[in-house]
Write an enzyme that holds these catalytic residues in place. Structure first.
Site, PDB file in Angstrom:
ATOM      1  N   ASP A  12       0.849  -1.187   0.000  1.00 17.92           N
ATOM      2  CA  ASP A  12       0.000   0.000   0.000  1.00 17.92           C
ATOM      3  C   ASP A  12       0.890   1.244   0.000  1.00 17.92           C
ATOM      4  O   ASP A  12       1.730   1.408   0.884  1.00 17.92           O
ATOM      5  CB  ASP A  12      -0.895  -0.023   1.250  1.00 17.92           C
ATOM      6  CG  ASP A  12      -2.083   0.915   1.143  1.00 17.92           C
ATOM      7  OD1 ASP A  12      -2.088   1.750   0.217  1.00 17.92           O
ATOM      8  OD2 ASP A  12      -2.996   0.819   1.985  1.00 17.92           O
ATOM      9  N   ASP A 106      -3.718   2.619  -5.487  1.00 15.17           N
ATOM     10  CA  ASP A 106      -2.497   2.670  -4.676  1.00 15.17           C
ATOM     11  C   ASP A 106      -2.273   1.422  -3.820  1.00 15.17           C
ATOM     12  O   ASP A 106      -1.547   1.453  -2.835  1.00 15.17           O
ATOM     13  CB  ASP A 106      -2.532   3.915  -3.767  1.00 15.17           C
ATOM     14  CG  ASP A 106      -3.796   3.994  -2.919  1.00 15.17           C
ATOM     15  OD1 ASP A 106      -4.653   3.090  -3.018  1.00 15.17           O
ATOM     16  OD2 ASP A 106      -3.935   4.976  -2.156  1.00 15.17           O
ATOM     17  N   GLU A 107      -2.879   0.303  -4.225  1.00 20.60           N
ATOM     18  CA  GLU A 107      -2.881  -0.887  -3.355  1.00 20.60           C
ATOM     19  C   GLU A 107      -2.805  -2.166  -4.198  1.00 20.60           C
ATOM     20  O   GLU A 107      -3.510  -2.300  -5.193  1.00 20.60           O
ATOM     21  CB  GLU A 107      -4.196  -0.850  -2.573  1.00 20.60           C
ATOM     22  CG  GLU A 107      -4.340  -1.819  -1.468  1.00 20.60           C
ATOM     23  CD  GLU A 107      -5.732  -1.701  -0.832  1.00 20.60           C
ATOM     24  OE1 GLU A 107      -5.942  -2.440   0.130  1.00 20.60           O
ATOM     25  OE2 GLU A 107      -6.583  -0.921  -1.294  1.00 20.60           O
TER      26      GLU A 107
END
Length: 393
Positions: A12, A106-107
């Protein structure tokens, strides 16, 4: 016979939007920074750890955030840059990982099961994290565990900019002291119910009989009990098989009327954008497809800043059409496809003028949900009665 030991890594990017803003404007480093909408009606998309110390949180109304942290620097956000950095990190992971899922902008989840015959999964993930940080300059945290749920919680515990390995067999011990609302799906209402039952930690939850939880909470009680034992069976969804949303029309008669073709293109783009929003996704790529009467088929696609909005997708679709179309040639089939789908918890606040436009899209989608997908259309997509009604191909 038991299968190989599962190893799932969850990565993350820390305060992703803030981190990108700081890379592009180093003077923001070490300061209380909030990325989000306007100070009047906006919401916080994300904020720096310096702002979090004052109680600022994602999804908080901007007015509240500015009261808590009046000296914070408010940044509107540069969505094109977030898309660019997200793709950059995705490319680094794709070049190394045997199987990965892009869970949001974003993960990421990486399935390393079976790879322990060749390398140490923990060291491999540390090396990958180092490469991402050295190449992009972005801070990133990871959790490594035997399943997705524990890996994700481990990442949360490792933040900011750290990493944590929950050894196989240690899942229950790792979860035990954590508050019950660490589990996704435990909102305020459920959290309050659990607290009323005297359940504050995951250990207390795991010690409660499943039958009692089921009796009071229904199906979610059994699910929670299972989670409290560290059990989770979710699989990593391969990113290269990432779904797309598309629609295409085969016309009853071949069409040369450009105004008609463009109105169809707009209508179809609206349709796929509506489906995109219903799925809670953002699209990072749009394609237009044209088939001529001799069955020659041509298509063109372009990477775009992640979006869910008609008004951003339609001009790109029209531009692709003009680049593809052989002027004067009749068209048999027209299609639009959105791909590179990903999600974001606060996808709306990625955008400028977020409040007014997002409210408008919610209102439009609510009408479509109630009265049918064709209840609201842009003026150029409304056909006069004598026009053919295209059949879906």
């Amino acid at each position: 016979m038991q299968g190989p030991q599962r190893y799932i890594a969850h990565l993350d990017l820390d305060s992703f939007f803030v981190s990108v803003e700081m890379l592009n404007n180093p003077s923001l480093k070490g300061k209380a920074v909030i990325v989000g909408g306007s100070a009047d009606r906006g919401v916080v998309t994300t904020c720096s750890y310096e702002a979090r110390k004052y109680g600022v949180r994602s999804a908080m109304p901007m007015k509240t955030a500015m009261k808590l942290c009046p000296h914070a620097i408010l940044v509107k956000g540069t969505r094109g840059e977030y898309s660019r950095y997200s793709r950059w990190v995705t490319e680094i992971i794709a070049a190394k990982a045997p199987l990965f899922e892009k869970a949001s902008i974003d993960e990421f989840f990486i399935d390393l099961t079976g790879m322990d015959k060749f390398f140490d999964p923990y060291q491999w993930t540390i090396d990958l994290r180092n490469e991402i940080m050295e190449t992009t300059g972005l801070p990133i945290s990871f959790g490594l565990a035997s399943n997705k749920m524990v890996a994700k919680i481990a990442t949360d515990e490792a933040k900011p900019n750290g990493f944590l390995f929950v050894q196989p067999g240690m899942e229950k011990e790792f979860l035990a002291p954590l508050p019950v609302n660490k589990f996704s799906g435990v909102g305020e209402s459920l959290h309050s119910k659990l607290n009323q039952m005297g359940i504050y930690t995951i250990q207390q939850l795991s010690n409660t009989p499943m039958t009692l939880l089921e009796k009071i909470l229904g199906k979610s009680g059994a699910d929670l009990w299972k989670k409290s034992q560290g059990i989770h069976e979710g699989i990593v969804q391969p990113y290269h098989e990432s779904k797309s949303i598309s629609t295409e029309n085969t016309f009853e008669e071949n069409k040369t009327d450009v105004a008609f073709l463009l109105s169809e293109l707009v209508r179809m783009t609206e349709k796929v954008a509506y489906e995109l929003r219903q799925d809670g996704k953002l699209a990072g790529c749009i394609a237009v497809k044209i088939r001529y009467p001799n069955f020659d088929t041509t298509s063109k696609q372009i990477a775009i800043s992640y979006t869910l909005r008609d008004d951003e997708l339609i001009p790109v679709a029209i531009d692709l059409f003009h680049k593809l179309y052989q002027k004067g040639q009749p068209i048999r089939l027209l299609g639009v496809r959105l791909s590179e789908l990903t999600s974001h918890k606060l996808q709306g606040s990625l955008f400028d003028e977020t409040d007014k436009k997002d409210d408008l899209y919610k209102a439009i989608d609510a009408v479509k949900n109630k009265f049918g997908k064709t209840a609201l259309q842009k003026a150029r997509t409304v056909k006069s009665p004598e026009k053919d009604n295209p059949t879906k191909g």
